[in-house]
Scaffold this active site. Structure first.
Site, short mmCIF file in Angstrom:
data_model
loop_
_atom_site.label_atom_id
_atom_site.label_comp_id
_atom_site.label_asym_id
_atom_site.label_seq_id
_atom_site.Cartn_x
_atom_site.Cartn_y
_atom_site.Cartn_z
N LYS A 21 0.85 -1.05 0.03
CA LYS A 21 0.14 0.28 -0.28
C LYS A 21 0.32 1.17 -0.05
CE LYS A 21 -2.01 2.77 2.96
NZ LYS A 21 -2.03 4.35 2.21
N GLU B 270 9.58 1.18 9.89
CA GLU B 270 11.51 1.43 10.36
C GLU B 270 10.19 3.40 10.22
OE1 GLU B 270 13.02 4.60 8.91
OE2 GLU B 270 13.10 4.13 7.12
N CYS C 156 13.85 10.38 7.02
CA CYS C 156 13.47 10.09 8.05
C CYS C 156 14.92 10.36 8.80
CB CYS C 156 13.08 8.42 8.35
SG CYS C 156 14.16 8.04 7.25
N GLU D 15 10.33 15.64 15.51
CA GLU D 15 10.72 15.24 13.86
C GLU D 15 10.11 16.34 13.22
OE1 GLU D 15 9.36 11.33 11.68
OE2 GLU D 15 11.19 11.38 11.11
P1 NAP Z 1 1.86 7.89 8.50
O1 NAP Z 1 -0.04 8.20 8.97
O2 NAP Z 1 3.12 7.04 9.75
O3 NAP Z 1 1.37 6.96 6.85
C1 NAP Z 1 3.13 6.25 6.60
C2 NAP Z 1 1.81 4.82 5.58
O4 NAP Z 1 1.02 4.38 6.66
C3 NAP Z 1 1.08 5.10 4.88
O5 NAP Z 1 0.87 4.82 3.77
C4 NAP Z 1 -0.37 5.78 5.16
O6 NAP Z 1 -1.60 5.83 4.53
C5 NAP Z 1 0.02 4.44 6.13
N1 NAP Z 1 -1.15 4.44 7.09
C6 NAP Z 1 -1.56 5.28 7.95
N2 NAP Z 1 -3.01 4.85 8.82
C7 NAP Z 1 -2.58 3.49 8.96
C8 NAP Z 1 -3.13 2.59 9.85
N3 NAP Z 1 -3.84 2.77 10.50
N4 NAP Z 1 -2.72 1.57 9.60
C9 NAP Z 1 -1.77 0.91 8.39
N5 NAP Z 1 -1.29 2.00 7.86
C10 NAP Z 1 -1.75 2.83 8.39
O7 NAP Z 1 2.64 8.94 8.19
P2 NAP Z 1 2.07 10.30 7.08
O8 NAP Z 1 0.62 10.65 7.74
O9 NAP Z 1 2.80 10.72 5.73
O10 NAP Z 1 3.57 11.35 7.90
C11 NAP Z 1 3.68 11.80 8.68
C12 NAP Z 1 5.26 12.10 10.02
O11 NAP Z 1 5.03 10.47 9.96
C13 NAP Z 1 5.35 13.03 9.60
O12 NAP Z 1 5.09 14.33 9.52
C14 NAP Z 1 6.47 12.96 9.45
O13 NAP Z 1 6.87 13.36 10.68
C15 NAP Z 1 6.31 10.78 9.90
N6 NAP Z 1 7.27 10.30 8.28
C16 NAP Z 1 8.01 9.38 8.77
C17 NAP Z 1 9.05 9.21 8.23
C18 NAP Z 1 9.39 7.42 7.53
O14 NAP Z 1 10.31 7.40 6.93
N7 NAP Z 1 10.44 7.67 9.06
C19 NAP Z 1 8.10 9.07 6.18
C20 NAP Z 1 6.78 9.51 6.23
C21 NAP Z 1 6.25 10.77 7.22
P3 NAP Z 1 -2.04 7.17 4.06
O15 NAP Z 1 -0.70 7.64 3.53
O16 NAP Z 1 -3.33 6.72 3.22
O17 NAP Z 1 -2.67 8.04 5.49
#
Ligand code: NAP
Ligand code: MG
Length: 481
Positions: A187, A261, A295, A392
């Site tokens: 996904k 991760e 990240c 972060e």
């Molecule tokens: P996120 O909400 O953790 O999303 C990452 C992935 O998980 C997306 O594909 C998301 O889908 C999915 N997801 C969301 N809720 C889920 C659930 N309950 N169960 C399973 N999968 C789920 O991250 P984000 O909203 O894109 O970003 C939020 C923050 O995360 C950023 O501001 C940043 O601080 C951090 N981040 C960290 C990394 C890293 O590489 N460590 C990368 C991106 C972001 P949807 O996109 O459809 O919500």
């Protein structure tokens, strides 16, 4: 401070004429694009202009179920029985086809994600292809990777990825899973699914047996449906620590394997014996390129007190030369922030710095009036307990503190909930080895930053997650012994 350069680069935008984006994408299940049972679609846009690029299917629980069943059938009937040597050939083919279509992938990655074309062209796409090549090589050598053990594939793996490295994260997930004999349901993130769908087209064209890789787009409950499906034996997740914790809770008590991760708050340590000019370049590379959407970004800078003013002066001068703008322009250093929500989050943190009375520095460069853009920003003098140092931000914002002794900086660098990455700048090899043994970070770069290679493992300590991706270590999370 004024830009020293009187001259300017002429615009050099990459042409988008030769790329093809369909107006609508369905789900990639069992080797074909199929209409979603949910009957719903959502739109994806270009964060630099706000222009709509395509609409894509929103997979619901039933769609996820169809994809998992396809992956399970492909696992039982084809993939688990196929000799590693044959699996490897398919993975090599994916690598070669990404290389052939690299330009198209790079442009779509920049259009949909906002990152500068220089990054997607020179980093994301070549590294994604390299990952497939590298893991293709392991497919028939698992017995050598784990001598005197009997590595076995797990079955269906569910993989969930974020928006900051869309194709690269898909490669990091899919390549080792296939090499170890598992089948996949992936996904992608809501805002950046286009290159994953292009990868689906490529996978279809390379004749990978149907159902070995399935790609389901969506948001909201799509990821959770995958996590909670009873036929999924392993979850590999990259994203925020908050969602990582949710996933961990929801699979507690099941036999599912998990690798996470998560976020980071990388510390960049600059000592007084460091090559200062190179360090400044490394700092800029570590946090500003890619809009800080990394990240392992070096988002906390610790400078030894006696060189602090030199480092900060040079850093400010270098920031004056950074170009913020059109992601498709080859001269752009900092592209678009991925979404409106993320831009707001970054601006809120900068405002917090202002409220705390800290020195905030931004260069005088212009930024486009349309789309989501943010100037590179320094926040100088925040205390160790400030949210700006602890949390972060995931944007082009660097906090700067000073230190006197090595003991002090080790303590400060380790004093955050995360432990993904760190960077050390010093002339002394002994100091580097001392620090690498004491810094609690999965990756530590010495006199460089953000360098990646498929052969070296990557992953975190503490709230940055567990499990490794890349290298021989990256095979392990996809095997049982
Ligand atoms: P996120 O909400 O953790 O999303 C990452 C992935 O998980 C997306 O594909 C998301 O889908 C999915 N997801 C969301 N809720 C889920 C659930 N309950 N169960 C399973 N999968 C789920 O991250 P984000 O909203 O894109 O970003 C939020 C923050 O995360 C950023 O501001 C940043 O601080 C951090 N981040 C960290 C990394 C890293 O590489 N460590 C990368 C991106 C972001 P949807 O996109 O459809 O919500
Ligand atoms: Mg989200």
């Amino acid at each position: 401070m004024k830009n020293n350069f009187e001259w300017k680069y002429s615009p050099a935008p990459e042409s988008t004429e030769h790329i093809k984006i369909d107006p609508r994408y369905d789900l990639f299940i069992n080797g074909k694009f199929v209409k979603p049972l949910s009957k719903t679609y959502f739109e994806t846009s270009d964060p630099a202009t706000g222009k709509m690029l395509a609409s894509m299917a929103h997979a619901n629980e039933k769609d996820v179920n169809t994809a998992v069943l396809a992956a399970k059938t492909a696992y039982d009937k084809t993939w688990k029985k196929m000799p590693g040597k044959e699996r490897g050939k398919y993975i090599f083919r994916i690598a070669r086809m990404i290389q052939e279509r690299a330009r198209e992938f790079a442009i779509i990655e920049s259009l949909n994600g906002g990152k500068p074309i220089r990054e997607s062209r020179d980093f994301d796409i070549p590294l994604a292809a390299n990952h497939f090549s590298y893991y293709a090589g392991w497919a028939d050598k698992l017995d050598y990777a784990f001598p005197n053990r009997t590595p076995k594939s797990l079955g269906v793996v569910g993989q969930i990825i974020p928006w900051n490295f869309p194709l690269l994260m898909a490669a990091w997930k899919i390549a080792p899973a296939l090499a170890t004999g598992n089948t996949v349901v992936l996904k992608p993130a809501e805002t950046t699914s286009l290159t994953a769908l292009k990868l689906a087209e490529l996978i279809r064209d390379c004749d990978l047996p149907p159902g070995v890789v399935n790609i389901v787009t969506g948001f909201g409950n799509t990821g959770a449906a995958l996590v909670n499906h009873s036929l999924v034996n392993k979850i590999a997740f990259t994203g925020s620590t908050g969602v990582g914790k949710l996933i961990q809770k929801s699979i507690a008590g099941t036999s599912k394997k998990l690798s996470l991760e998560l976020g980071g708050k990388g510390a960049h340590l600059v000592f007084d014996d460091a090559p200062i000019n190179q360090a400044v370049e490394g700092i800029v590379n570590g946090i500003f390129f890619n809009q800080g959407h990394v990240c392992c970004a070096g988002s906390r800078l610790y400078v030894q007190e006696n060189v602090a003013s030199e480092v900060i002066t040079k850093l400010k001068a270098r920031m004056q030369t950074l170009i913020v703008g059109d992601p498709l322009d080859k001269n752009t250093d900092i592209g678009a922030i991925n979404s409106e929500g993320q831009l707001k989050k970054i601006k809120d943190y900068i405002q917090l710095g202002k409220n705390e009375g800290l020195e905030i520095y931004q260069p005088e460069c212009g930024i486009p009036t349309k789309g989501f853009f943010c100037k590179p920003t320094l926040i100088i003098g925040a205390g160790q307990s400030s949210r700006l140092v602890q949390e972060e931000i995931f944007g082009p914002v660097l906090s700067i503190q000073t230190f006197r002794t090595i003991e002090e900086v080790i303590e400060k660098a380790n004093q955050v909930p995360y432990g993904l990455s760190a960077g050390v700048w010093t002339d002394k090899g002994s100091k580097i080895f001392n620090l690498t043994s004491k810094l609690r970070a999965g990756v530590i770069w010495a006199n460089t930053y953000n360098k990646f290679d498929p052969t070296s493992p990557f992953g975190g300590y503490k709230e940055s997650g567990f499990g490794r991706e890349g290298g021989l270590h990256g095979l392990q999370p996809y095997l049982s012994f």
